[in-house]
Enzyme design. Structure first.
Site, short mmCIF file in Angstrom:
data_model
loop_
_atom_site.label_atom_id
_atom_site.label_comp_id
_atom_site.label_asym_id
_atom_site.label_seq_id
_atom_site.Cartn_x
_atom_site.Cartn_y
_atom_site.Cartn_z
N PRO A 201 39.54 35.38 23.90
CA PRO A 201 38.42 34.97 25.03
C PRO A 201 38.58 33.60 25.27
CG PRO A 201 37.41 35.12 22.76
CD PRO A 201 38.93 35.45 22.49
N GLU A 273 43.83 42.05 36.04
CA GLU A 273 42.67 42.15 37.33
C GLU A 273 42.74 40.59 37.74
OE1 GLU A 273 38.48 41.68 37.66
OE2 GLU A 273 38.46 43.72 37.37
N CYS A 307 34.31 38.49 40.07
CA CYS A 307 35.58 38.98 40.79
C CYS A 307 35.51 39.64 41.89
CB CYS A 307 36.79 39.56 39.76
SG CYS A 307 36.07 40.84 38.82
#
Length: 534
Positions: A201, A273, A307
């Site tokens: 992360p 992504e 996003c």
């Protein structure tokens, strides 16, 4: 624009303070979560600050390249026994996790606000999304992964089927902006598919991932199967790419391209992504008040650091003035605030880099002739990283934010006279992640949506309809990514397909006494017959 002093959802008699945020989890709790990360105990730690205040919230140890490679080796050992368990047993872990997430949401809401600077309602979106993902894969994984029978080459004589095997150890690189939801969307299906996971992360929001990791093990996930490493990509990125049997990345398009090139050399799979410059088309029959309200959420949820949030709005000239007036009024009414609780409508940006980037985009547009209809300035009186919801008009094509992703609470409005022109302009982008269409005729909205080159398109919604429908695949076209998360595709990508066929009786080559030409004629007739039967 107004600020708010929101109250915490906790009832503790002595509210704790982390990073200057009253009601946040204690520093001891943050340290407890950090200890769940693998490696890095001897490397230089990084101090994380709370966006609301700019004060230290946690100290994060950093893993080394050697740490990460050892973690992959350990995870590979744990994966073998996990993969041997029946899928229905594995998915029971996610079912229990679903209940734990919803039952213990107050703590993670505080953590997300502390780390990412979100308004609490935006943080709850992450909680809801995470629970939906756990629930979906906790219910449907066995069906999706189950052995499939297919028609064989010769009816009755050829028994054929497809099996699914886990990849092995999946590497996941997660972003800072949706630390809980995007962790769940990538990690949980990889686990239920029978893989181990090594996740990196972002340092800024690592506590949220570590919290979910803790709950997963409480729900029955074997220790050592999901490992979290903390560190800089420049230090441990090579190890993640070189050791993973599959790589899942969410982040910028340039970084995604770089990682894809490295992974391709190993002939292993990946999904990405990446960035977006998401359009919204308001058709002439759209209910203006509803479209304006929807645009506020689509553009300013999580301070635009999402996003799939909208950065371009195309409004038919017939209603452009009315829509713009309503949209600006709603944006100006948003309450900005940095306390824990549900009182604020929008929080702050997450990092100084984001504030600098957003400010630069707006100032560049303003200097080159764009009109700022509302916002357009930082709010240091509220906190170090607050920036007002900003709406621009008259944006020329030679400014950075015209085609480039801003990733903040900034949106541009453009008029159009012909729907064909609106669709063409919406598609005139290097990106293709998400889009939104608003109309009074949902059939017409569906037809327009089908012509937009984006991985997800929402009609009369900004992004939540597709984002929250976990059964639907989610991902980008063009430079917005490769591969999909969610749905069956988001699970199957973490597996290798294997085809098995058993031939009985008649062989698929002519017996020795039969002339090959006669055999070919007979097979030709049989293939024609099979087409009619099937």
């Amino acid at each position: 624009m107004t600020s708010t002093a929101a109250t915490s959802g906790h009832e503790a008699s002595k509210p704790t303070t982390v990073g200057g945020v009253v009601g946040a989890p204690s520093a001891a709790r943050a340290t407890q979560l950090v200890r769940r990360a693998a490696g890095g105990q001897d490397s230089a730690p990084v101090e994380i600050v709370a966006p609301f205040t700019g004060l230290a919230s946690a100290t994060i140890p950093q893993a080394t390249d050697a740490d990460v490679r050892k973690v992959f080796g350990d995870a590979r050992q744990a994966q073998r026994s996990w993969a041997a368990r029946p899928v229905r047993e594995r998915q029971q872990v996610l079912t229990r996790l679903h209940d734990l997430i919803l039952g213990r949401q107050d703590e993670i809401l505080d953590l997300i606000q502390l780390e990412a600077g979100k308004a609490r309602l935006d943080a709850f979106d992450e909680v809801a999304s995470t629970a939906l993902v756990a629930g979906y894969y906790g219910k449907h994984s066995a069906r999706i992964l189950g052995a499939k029978r297919v028609a064989g080459a010769l009816p009755v004589l050829t028994k054929a089927g497809e099996l699914r095997h886990p990849k092995g150890v999946v590497g996941v690189i997660s972003p800072w902006n949706y630390p809980l939801a995007l962790t769940a969307m990538d990690v949980l299906p990889a686990l239920v598919a029978g893989n181990a996971v090594v996740q990196k992360p972002d340092n800024q929001t690592a506590l949220s991932a570590l919290w979910l990791h803790e709950l997963a093990e409480e729900a029955g996930l074997p220790a050592g199967l999901w490992r979290i490493v903390l560190g800089r990509g420049s230090v441990i990125g090579d190890a993640l790419v070189e050791e993973a049997d599959y790589l899942c990345f969410t982040g910028s398009t340039p970084t995604g391209k770089h990682l894809a090139a490295k992974v391709a050399g190993r002939l292993t799979g990946y999904s990405l992504e990446l960035g977006g410059k998401n359009p919204m088309i308001v058709l002439p029959d759209a209910p203006v008040a509803k479209a304006a309200a929807g645009a506020v959420t689509a553009c300013f949820a999580s301070a635009g650091q999402l996003c799939v949030s909208v950065e371009r709005i195309y409004v038919h000239e017939r209603i452009r003035e009315e829509f713009t007036r309503a949209f600006v009024a709603r944006a100006q009414a948003l309450r900005l605030g940095g306390d824990l609780g549900y009182g604020a409508d929008m929080g702050s940006l997450t990092s100084p880099n984001q504030l600098s980037s957003v400010s630069a985009h707006v100032e560049d547009a303003r200097a080159k002739g764009a009109t700022v209809l509302t916002g357009g300035r930082a709010r240091p009186d509220l906190g170090p990283l607050f920036y007002e919801p900003t709406i621009l008009a008259d944006v020329p094509e030679n400014v950075d934010l015209f085609a480039g992703e801003t990733f903040g609470p900034v949106v541009s409005i453009y008029g159009y006279a012909d729907v064909e022109d609106a669709i063409e302009r919406a598609n005139d982008s290097a990106f293709g992640l998400n889009a939104s269409v608003w109309t009074g005729d949902t059939a017409a909205g569906w037809a327009v949506a089908a012509r937009i080159k984006a991985g997800t398109v929402n009609v009369n919604e900004g992004y939540a309809a597709t984002f929250g429908t976990v059964a639907l695949p989610m991902g980008g076209m063009k430079e917005s990514g490769y591969g999909r998360r969610n749905g069956a595709e988001g699970l199957l990508k973490y597996t290798e397909s294997q085809s098995i066929a058993v031939q009985r009786g008649l062989r698929l080559r002519p017996p020795r006494p039969v002339p090959p030409k006669l055999w070919a004629r007979g097979m030709t007739a049989g293939i024609r017959l099979l087409r009619r039967i099937r």
